[in-house]
Design a protein around this motif. Sequence first.
Motif, mmCIF file in Angstrom:
data_model
loop_
_atom_site.group_PDB
_atom_site.id
_atom_site.type_symbol
_atom_site.label_atom_id
_atom_site.label_comp_id
_atom_site.label_asym_id
_atom_site.label_seq_id
_atom_site.Cartn_x
_atom_site.Cartn_y
_atom_site.Cartn_z
ATOM 1 N N MET A 1 0.836 -1.189 0.000
ATOM 2 C CA MET A 1 0.000 0.000 0.000
ATOM 3 C C MET A 1 0.874 1.242 0.000
ATOM 4 O O MET A 1 1.952 1.268 0.584
ATOM 5 C CB MET A 1 -0.926 0.007 1.225
ATOM 6 N N SER A 2 0.407 2.306 -0.674
ATOM 7 C CA SER A 2 1.160 3.556 -0.773
ATOM 8 C C SER A 2 0.410 4.665 -0.044
ATOM 9 O O SER A 2 -0.818 4.717 -0.061
ATOM 10 C CB SER A 2 1.364 3.957 -2.238
ATOM 11 N N LYS A 3 1.157 5.530 0.576
ATOM 12 C CA LYS A 3 0.576 6.682 1.251
ATOM 13 C C LYS A 3 0.543 7.860 0.286
ATOM 14 O O LYS A 3 1.570 8.235 -0.285
ATOM 15 C CB LYS A 3 1.410 7.041 2.484
ATOM 16 N N ILE A 4 -0.628 8.436 0.065
ATOM 17 C CA ILE A 4 -0.737 9.595 -0.813
ATOM 18 C C ILE A 4 -1.463 10.715 -0.075
ATOM 19 O O ILE A 4 -2.122 10.491 0.944
ATOM 20 C CB ILE A 4 -1.484 9.266 -2.120
ATOM 21 N N LEU B 1 -4.469 14.615 -4.608
ATOM 22 C CA LEU B 1 -5.290 13.825 -5.527
ATOM 23 C C LEU B 1 -6.521 14.621 -5.951
ATOM 24 O O LEU B 1 -6.865 14.673 -7.140
ATOM 25 C CB LEU B 1 -5.703 12.515 -4.851
ATOM 26 N N ARG B 2 -7.178 15.241 -4.995
ATOM 27 C CA ARG B 2 -8.368 16.028 -5.310
ATOM 28 C C ARG B 2 -8.020 17.209 -6.207
ATOM 29 O O ARG B 2 -8.765 17.536 -7.148
ATOM 30 C CB ARG B 2 -9.005 16.531 -4.007
ATOM 31 N N LEU B 3 -6.890 17.863 -5.955
ATOM 32 C CA LEU B 3 -6.465 19.006 -6.755
ATOM 33 C C LEU B 3 -6.266 18.610 -8.215
ATOM 34 O O LEU B 3 -6.735 19.291 -9.128
ATOM 35 C CB LEU B 3 -5.175 19.579 -6.177
ATOM 36 N N ALA B 4 -5.563 17.498 -8.432
ATOM 37 C CA ALA B 4 -5.313 17.039 -9.803
ATOM 38 C C ALA B 4 -6.615 16.631 -10.478
ATOM 39 O O ALA B 4 -6.819 16.891 -11.675
ATOM 40 C CB ALA B 4 -4.328 15.875 -9.785
ATOM 41 N N SER C 1 2.141 12.066 -3.384
ATOM 42 C CA SER C 1 2.566 11.773 -2.009
ATOM 43 C C SER C 1 2.987 13.011 -1.238
ATOM 44 O O SER C 1 3.156 12.960 -0.021
ATOM 45 C CB SER C 1 3.728 10.769 -2.021
ATOM 46 N N SER C 2 3.131 14.142 -1.932
ATOM 47 C CA SER C 2 3.581 15.372 -1.264
ATOM 48 C C SER C 2 2.399 16.094 -0.625
ATOM 49 O O SER C 2 1.328 16.188 -1.235
ATOM 50 C CB SER C 2 4.257 16.315 -2.260
ATOM 51 N N PRO C 3 2.574 16.631 0.558
ATOM 52 C CA PRO C 3 1.496 17.423 1.166
ATOM 53 C C PRO C 3 1.298 18.725 0.411
ATOM 54 O O PRO C 3 2.229 19.241 -0.214
ATOM 55 C CB PRO C 3 1.996 17.684 2.588
ATOM 56 N N LEU C 4 0.087 19.245 0.418
ATOM 57 C CA LEU C 4 -0.205 20.505 -0.259
ATOM 58 C C LEU C 4 0.593 21.617 0.401
ATOM 59 O O LEU C 4 0.516 21.816 1.615
ATOM 60 C CB LEU C 4 -1.701 20.817 -0.182
ATOM 61 N N ALA C 5 1.404 22.327 -0.413
ATOM 62 C CA ALA C 5 2.341 23.317 0.137
ATOM 63 C C ALA C 5 1.622 24.461 0.850
ATOM 64 O O ALA C 5 1.946 24.823 1.972
ATOM 65 C CB ALA C 5 3.227 23.861 -0.979
ATOM 66 N N SER C 6 0.640 25.056 0.199
ATOM 67 C CA SER C 6 -0.080 26.178 0.806
ATOM 68 C C SER C 6 -1.499 26.202 0.275
ATOM 69 O O SER C 6 -1.731 25.928 -0.902
ATOM 70 C CB SER C 6 0.613 27.514 0.505
ATOM 71 N N THR C 7 -2.418 26.531 1.126
ATOM 72 C CA THR C 7 -3.825 26.553 0.748
ATOM 73 C C THR C 7 -4.198 27.927 0.203
ATOM 74 O O THR C 7 -3.838 28.954 0.770
ATOM 75 C CB THR C 7 -4.711 26.235 1.962
#
Length: 368
Positions: A1-4, A9-12, A64-70
């Motif tokens: 299993m992979s952590k994303i 994912l929602r942004l893309a 897998s990268s966290p969203l940098a800034s909202t």
Amino acid sequence: MSKISGEQLRLARLAHGYSLEEIGEMIGATRQFIHQLETGARSPADDVVEALVDVLGVTRSFLSSPLASTVRPEQCHFRGHITRPASVTSQVLARGTLLDKFVAAMEQHLELPPVSFPDFPAKSAEEIEQAAEEARRHWKLGTTGPITSMMRVVENAGAIVTYFGDLSERVDAFSMDRRRPIIVRSSAKQCLSRQRFDFAHECGHLIMHRGIQTGDRETEDQAHRFAGAFLFPRGAVLREFPRGRSINWPALYQLKLRWKMSVRAIVRRGYDLSLLTPAQYRTANIHLVKTGQSKIEKYDNDASMPVEQPELLPSALAALEDVMSGGARYVGDEVGMSSAMLELITDSRFPASTPEINDPKVVSLRRV
């Protein structure tokens, strides 16, 4: 299993305009499963991640990268129908967010024009007129003559301008008040006077409404007033607007060709500055509707009024390519975006392969 990252994912997904059902069908999963991935309730198997990477045009590292800034609501300004679907709003906002991320990565390799949008809060009619005049002085445009190119005004002020070719006609323009402002306009409306007004309208938001959530009738009317005052300053209106008991249409069309504004916007300037009575203003608008000029006016398709094309973003991409073949694609890889995704957010073509570069940070881009 992979952590994303579910937010990534929602942004893309939203950038493509895909629904949960649509992306599920593409990878052979259910809507509920995709929703669980986006909320972090479940983690995907490696083959699912590969399928998502393929259909979304991003890399595993992106997911897998966290969203940098909202991006906050008060940083986003939409020009268009208030009744537009929420899905359209989400799609435009997602693409703008990804473009913001890509531009920030480009700036690690390029020297772009410094951002110079002034901050002039304004609400009343007089405050807006003054803000428009001060903005022209700030950018050394003067207050007596027409602006040659609104595209160059916003780009020289540091904004990135692009088009979303498939953008719904319910959105005329969109801007993001980020560290480097981004302005997006629908390419569906190919008319210079409307294009220039859209850019001036977005300037109004970026200059007057910093930290204010817009989209209501009041802030839209304020940006409209700013756009008219910025394109056709009141001193010039008072000198050049035709007076008389009847409306001088030939003179108004001459003003259109000179100031590169729609006649409807010029008529509104006359009304705002009390050069037309309410009855004359209504008569003028009725005339435009009856003559089929409510959307496309006389001279809109004239060869002397071609639409303005973005220069800063294409020049930046070309500068990267001048130094290294596939340089822009290299930067895309740095932020986890494939050629397909880059084409979606920049309205440009990209090579599929990525070069091997040891030190790409050698480009300097300056504009006069």
